[in-house]
Design a protein around this motif. Structure first.
Motif, PDB file in Angstrom:
ATOM      1  N   THR A 169     -15.459  27.364  21.200  1.00  0.00           N
ATOM      2  CA  THR A 169     -16.505  26.518  21.765  1.00  0.00           C
ATOM      3  C   THR A 169     -17.274  27.264  22.844  1.00  0.00           C
ATOM      4  O   THR A 169     -16.756  28.193  23.467  1.00  0.00           O
ATOM      5  N   GLU A 226     -19.854  24.780  18.679  1.00  0.00           N
ATOM      6  CA  GLU A 226     -18.567  25.183  18.123  1.00  0.00           C
ATOM      7  C   GLU A 226     -18.808  26.125  16.949  1.00  0.00           C
ATOM      8  O   GLU A 226     -19.780  25.976  16.213  1.00  0.00           O
ATOM      9  N   SER A 262     -34.588  17.874  23.359  1.00  0.00           N
ATOM     10  CA  SER A 262     -33.204  17.436  23.467  1.00  0.00           C
ATOM     11  C   SER A 262     -32.265  18.181  22.519  1.00  0.00           C
ATOM     12  O   SER A 262     -31.129  18.445  22.861  1.00  0.00           O
ATOM     13  N   GLN A 263     -32.701  18.541  21.314  1.00  0.00           N
ATOM     14  CA  GLN A 263     -31.849  19.296  20.394  1.00  0.00           C
ATOM     15  C   GLN A 263     -32.199  20.776  20.467  1.00  0.00           C
ATOM     16  O   GLN A 263     -33.372  21.131  20.532  1.00  0.00           O
ATOM     17  N   ARG A 297     -22.467  25.529  15.458  1.00  0.00           N
ATOM     18  CA  ARG A 297     -23.062  24.222  15.158  1.00  0.00           C
ATOM     19  C   ARG A 297     -23.009  23.388  16.425  1.00  0.00           C
ATOM     20  O   ARG A 297     -22.150  23.595  17.306  1.00  0.00           O
ATOM     21  N   VAL A 298     -23.920  22.429  16.528  1.00  0.00           N
ATOM     22  CA  VAL A 298     -23.934  21.519  17.673  1.00  0.00           C
ATOM     23  C   VAL A 298     -22.857  20.463  17.456  1.00  0.00           C
ATOM     24  O   VAL A 298     -22.809  19.817  16.411  1.00  0.00           O
ATOM     25  N   VAL A 299     -21.988  20.302  18.446  1.00  0.00           N
ATOM     26  CA  VAL A 299     -20.980  19.246  18.402  1.00  0.00           C
ATOM     27  C   VAL A 299     -21.581  17.972  18.969  1.00  0.00           C
ATOM     28  O   VAL A 299     -21.571  16.922  18.338  1.00  0.00           O
ATOM     29  N   ARG A 300     -22.135  18.099  20.192  1.00  0.00           N
ATOM     30  CA  ARG A 300     -22.767  16.942  20.821  1.00  0.00           C
ATOM     31  C   ARG A 300     -23.500  17.379  22.078  1.00  0.00           C
ATOM     32  O   ARG A 300     -23.246  18.447  22.629  1.00  0.00           O
ATOM     33  N   ARG A 301     -24.401  16.522  22.526  1.00  0.00           N
ATOM     34  CA  ARG A 301     -25.071  16.748  23.793  1.00  0.00           C
ATOM     35  C   ARG A 301     -24.127  16.301  24.903  1.00  0.00           C
ATOM     36  O   ARG A 301     -23.446  15.275  24.776  1.00  0.00           O
ATOM     37  N   LEU A 302     -24.055  17.082  25.970  1.00  0.00           N
ATOM     38  CA  LEU A 302     -23.223  16.734  27.118  1.00  0.00           C
ATOM     39  C   LEU A 302     -24.104  16.049  28.149  1.00  0.00           C
ATOM     40  O   LEU A 302     -25.192  16.530  28.465  1.00  0.00           O
ATOM     41  N   THR A 303     -23.637  14.941  28.652  1.00  0.00           N
ATOM     42  CA  THR A 303     -24.413  14.187  29.627  1.00  0.00           C
ATOM     43  C   THR A 303     -24.133  14.686  31.035  1.00  0.00           C
ATOM     44  O   THR A 303     -23.185  15.428  31.274  1.00  0.00           O
ATOM     45  N   HIS A 308     -25.557  21.304  25.670  1.00  0.00           N
ATOM     46  CA  HIS A 308     -24.894  20.951  24.418  1.00  0.00           C
ATOM     47  C   HIS A 308     -23.580  21.720  24.281  1.00  0.00           C
ATOM     48  O   HIS A 308     -23.494  22.883  24.666  1.00  0.00           O
TER      49      HIS A 308
END
Length: 95
Positions: free
Chosen positions: A47, A40, A4-5, A23-29, A37
């Protein structure tokens, strides 16, 4: 499905592709099988989206082809910043 990461190697690959640390901002669903992900760059706030498909999945090449076809829309569609490579290619983005 990839972890997942994103791995450290995947983030290094993304940084090389975009030209500065990321850097990872967030996982996109959403989606059904690619792990996606939002990344940024801390300094310039650029981005990019990192999509990781299971090894051997033909959807990655299909998506890259579709995005390349849409390149003529002057920014109205995402840009594929690096051609998709097969998992067996040592220059392939790692998961």
């Amino acid at each position: 499905m990839p972890e997942s990461q994103p791995s450290h190697r995947a983030l290094e690959w993304a940084a090389q592709t975009i030209g500065e640390p990321v850097r990872v901002v967030r996982r996109l669903t959403g989606g059904t099988h690619a792990v996606t992900h939002l990344l940024e760059t801390p300094e310039s706030k650029r981005t990019m989206v990192l999509r990781r498909f299971p090894p051997g999945d033909g959807a990655a090449a299909n998506e890259a082809h579709s995005l390349n076809v849409l390149n003529g829309l002057d920014g109205w569609a995402p840009h594929c910043s690096e051609p998709t490579r097969r998992a067996s290619d040592p220059a392939s983005p790692p998961s």
